[in-house]
Design a protein around this motif. Structure first.
Motif, PDB file in Angstrom:
ATOM      1  N   GLN A 547       0.831  -1.195   0.000  1.00  0.00           N
ATOM      2  CA  GLN A 547       0.000   0.000   0.000  1.00  0.00           C
ATOM      3  C   GLN A 547       0.873   1.255   0.000  1.00  0.00           C
ATOM      4  O   GLN A 547       1.791   1.367   0.825  1.00  0.00           O
ATOM      5  CB  GLN A 547      -0.910   0.010   1.218  1.00  0.00           C
ATOM      6  N   PRO A 548       0.612   2.210  -0.897  1.00  0.00           N
ATOM      7  CA  PRO A 548       1.483   3.400  -0.966  1.00  0.00           C
ATOM      8  C   PRO A 548       1.556   4.172   0.348  1.00  0.00           C
ATOM      9  O   PRO A 548       2.639   4.629   0.730  1.00  0.00           O
ATOM     10  CB  PRO A 548       0.824   4.245  -2.068  1.00  0.00           C
ATOM     11  N   LEU A 549       0.440   4.323   1.046  1.00  0.00           N
ATOM     12  CA  LEU A 549       0.462   5.083   2.290  1.00  0.00           C
ATOM     13  C   LEU A 549       1.291   4.381   3.356  1.00  0.00           C
ATOM     14  O   LEU A 549       2.072   5.016   4.082  1.00  0.00           O
ATOM     15  CB  LEU A 549      -0.967   5.309   2.792  1.00  0.00           C
ATOM     16  N   VAL A 550       1.158   3.059   3.454  1.00  0.00           N
ATOM     17  CA  VAL A 550       1.958   2.298   4.416  1.00  0.00           C
ATOM     18  C   VAL A 550       3.433   2.355   4.037  1.00  0.00           C
ATOM     19  O   VAL A 550       4.314   2.519   4.906  1.00  0.00           O
ATOM     20  CB  VAL A 550       1.464   0.839   4.480  1.00  0.00           C
ATOM     21  N   SER A 551       3.733   2.210   2.755  1.00  0.00           N
ATOM     22  CA  SER A 551       5.123   2.294   2.298  1.00  0.00           C
ATOM     23  C   SER A 551       5.734   3.649   2.629  1.00  0.00           C
ATOM     24  O   SER A 551       6.888   3.738   3.081  1.00  0.00           O
ATOM     25  CB  SER A 551       5.197   2.065   0.787  1.00  0.00           C
ATOM     26  N   LEU A 552       4.964   4.711   2.412  1.00  0.00           N
ATOM     27  CA  LEU A 552       5.445   6.052   2.717  1.00  0.00           C
ATOM     28  C   LEU A 552       5.728   6.206   4.198  1.00  0.00           C
ATOM     29  O   LEU A 552       6.775   6.751   4.593  1.00  0.00           O
ATOM     30  CB  LEU A 552       4.407   7.087   2.260  1.00  0.00           C
ATOM     31  N   ALA A 553       4.820   5.713   5.036  1.00  0.00           N
ATOM     32  CA  ALA A 553       5.013   5.830   6.483  1.00  0.00           C
ATOM     33  C   ALA A 553       6.241   5.058   6.938  1.00  0.00           C
ATOM     34  O   ALA A 553       7.054   5.557   7.747  1.00  0.00           O
ATOM     35  CB  ALA A 553       3.766   5.338   7.210  1.00  0.00           C
ATOM     36  N   LEU A 554       6.423   3.835   6.436  1.00  0.00           N
ATOM     37  CA  LEU A 554       7.583   3.033   6.833  1.00  0.00           C
ATOM     38  C   LEU A 554       8.888   3.664   6.357  1.00  0.00           C
ATOM     39  O   LEU A 554       9.881   3.718   7.099  1.00  0.00           O
ATOM     40  CB  LEU A 554       7.451   1.620   6.263  1.00  0.00           C
TER      41      LEU A 554
END
Length: 590
Positions: A547-554
């Motif tokens: 997921q792009p949002l999860v990837s960005l947060a990590l």
């Protein structure tokens, strides 16, 4: 653009040692004639000042550090709100019109407010007027309260001399630009398939030459008076006007509604500041009392000199050279396939957010440096500039690392919907990564040039440095656009602005505030090394999640952890206050 986590650092890094007795600056540093500093009341350590109010004795350093911290946080919060609205504006534009020929036409017209913002709000008016108003305020403080009748307020005299003339000049420039819109579009983007749409949009955005000029005047005057609330809110008003106009008129006017929104937003920027400035000037007129002698005060002369034609020419030429990168980019991109200008625009808007955040403290402290030089206190000015450069570099390099590592995820989360496709996301992300390589240079140019102009006297070195950088940008861009397209244009931008930053930084000790160059370079080197090592950690973590949002947060979390650990291990001075605050809170918690 949220400042999260730097509030303690701002508070601590703005603390200064007691000021030495004012001394004349070295011959290489142009300063206004020394003016006695306002004294705090007997038995007091200086009054406490809230952002938005100016009190005598504010230069007492303990009170000043707390004031600057609050002002920086206030500016950060409102600037964050303005930037979020700016993202909402860009999202609305991307959703409604995508990255096609209509958006390209509007973005050519948007060159006008982009250039006007640099000339009239961010650089030009501030560099001219903050030192002028600072000197006039110092003149008021040195003679106010004496026996005898009332005298003419030097601040109001400065306004009466400059505001009518500048307003007429802004109005005339707007009218000329409206008439010459077809010729301007032909020069800026000769390859556009539908220049008539760009001409219509340009005539609407031409109003910003008047409204941005008045906005910049009000912002400079208010910041010199230590008022930061209204100047920090201008981009909230601006982007609110654009979004509201888009929502109302987009169905009927198409992309012309965005240009109309720019005109509406410019008017709102003036309205949020003009009443505050009027109240401040009226209050200052009541404070100004005492006899008027036949000899003008030194600061009075400095205020007049700060508005001389040589200074105006130097400031405007610098700002124009700096903004000419937009001309170069859009000229070169107009011959590429449809959407190239849009990809450059979206990438630059996101990539520059860390740079804007990093310069907030410099915006707040610019009047402090100007007033220190007006008093001849070059040591205080030097310490302030060194701290500002160090903290700005820490912030911008953290943001640059996140932008480089997580560019696809950022663009996907922000823009990939409606007419903005996955192909647009991929193209914009590539350009963002290239832009991020020049963010440190952008930040240093913005921070250092304030020091060159803080004395309120003309200096031509920044103009030459910026012109050299822009010539390099144009040359590299012309060579690189063929094989690499929009990525080549972005790379030319990064190379040119970095070259300008090197020229400005290496001449600081001779031509501007005499900073300790070796100390500054050492701190910048350590911070750059920490960011360089943090990027692979962000890339690895961002690639693990689907997921792009999860990837960005990590990815952002990994970069933040590695970056902060390295700043601590390398003993970066700008990061030391954060460590002290964290240790203090841990002791309290235990």
């Amino acid at each position: 653009m949220s400042p999260g986590g730097v509030d303690g650092a701002l508070s601590a890094t703005t603390t200064a040692a007691p000021a030495p007795a004012p001394a004349p600056a070295p011959a290489s540093v142009p300063t206004a004639a020394p003016v006695p500093a306002p004294q705090a009341p007997a038995g007091a350590d200086g009054p406490r000042e809230e952002p938005g109010r100016e009190e005598p004795g504010r230069e007492a350093h303990g009170s000043s550090s707390r004031f600057l911290a609050r002002a920086a946080l206030l500016t950060a919060a409102l600037s964050a709100a303005g930037s979020l609205l700016g993202l909402g504006r860009d999202q609305a534009l991307a959703h409604l019109f995508g990255a096609g020929s209509a958006t390209d036409a509007f973005l050519v017209a948007w060159t006008v407010p982009e250039v006007a913002a640099t000339l009239l709000i961010e650089d030009g008016m501030a560099f001219m007027l903050v030192p002028a108003f600072s000197a006039a305020i110092a003149a008021r403080a040195t003679t106010a309260g004496g026996p005898g009748g009332a005298r003419r307020d030097p601040v109001r005299a400065l306004v009466a001399t400059t505001l009518p003339r500048l307003s007429l000049a802004f109005l005339a420039c707007s009218a000329v630009l409206m008439i010459g819109a077809p010729q301007l579009v032909e020069v800026l983007a000769p390859g556009l398939p539908d220049p008539r749409l760009a001409v219509d949009c340009t005539r609407l955005t031409a109003t910003t030459l008047l409204t941005f000029g008045l906005t910049g005047y009000c912002s400079a005057a208010l910041r010199a008076h230590s008022h930061y609330l209204a100047p920090a809110a201008i981009y909230v008003a601006y982007n609110t006007g654009i979004i509201a106009t888009l929502l109302v008129l987009a169905d009927r006017w198409g992309v012309r509604a965005a240009a109309a929104g720019v005109a509406v937003g410019g008017g709102l920027m003036v309205l949020v500041q003009a009443p505050v400035l009027r109240r401040r000037l009226l209050a200052g007129a009541r404070e100004a009392s005492g006899p008027r002698t036949g000899v003008p005060e030194p600061a009075d002369r400095s205020a007049r000199r700060s508005m001389d034609l040589a200074l105006i020419a130097a400031v405007l030429l610098f700002a124009l050279c700096r903004q000419s990168q937009v001309f170069v980019e859009r000229f070169l991109a107009s011959s590429l396939p449809s959407g190239a200008i849009s990809h450059l625009n979206y990438a630059q808007k996101i990539a520059q957010l860390p740079m804007v955040l990093s310069l907030m403290l410099c915006t707040v402290t610019f009047p402090v440096v100007a007033k220190a030089l007006a008093r001849g206190d070059t040591e205080r000015a030097r310490d302030r500039v060194e701290r500002d450069v160090g903290l700005a570099a820490c912030i911008v390099l953290a943001g640059a690392a996140v932008v480089f590592a997580c560019a696809p995820q950022i663009v996907h989360v922000l823009f990939q919907r409606g007419a903005f496709t996955a192909a647009d996301t991929a193209a914009t992300a590539y350009v963002m990564r290239v832009y991020s390589l020049g963010l440190l240079g952008q930040c240093l140019v913005g921070a250092l040039v304030r020091s060159y102009f803080s004395a309120g006297r003309p200096t031509w070195y920044p103009v030459g440095a910026m012109a050299a950088g822009m010539v390099l940008t144009a040359g590299v861009g012309t060579w690189a656009v063929g094989p690499w397209g929009v990525e080549g244009i972005a790379a030319a931008n990064a190379v040119g602005i970095t070259f300008t930053a090197v020229l400005l930084l290496t001449a600081m000790d001779r031509r501007s505030v005499p900073v300790r160059l070796r100390v500054v370079l050492l701190e910048l080197g350590k911070t750059l090394a920490a960011a360089f090592v943090a990027v692979p950690a962000g890339l690895a973590c961002a690639a693990r999640a689907g997921q792009p949002l999860v990837s960005l947060a990590l990815g952002a979390a990994a970069i933040g952890a590695v970056y902060c650990l390295l700043l601590w291990a390398l003993n970066v001075h700008a990061f030391a206050p954060v460590v002290r605050i964290a240790n203090r809170r841990l002791r309290h918690a235990s």
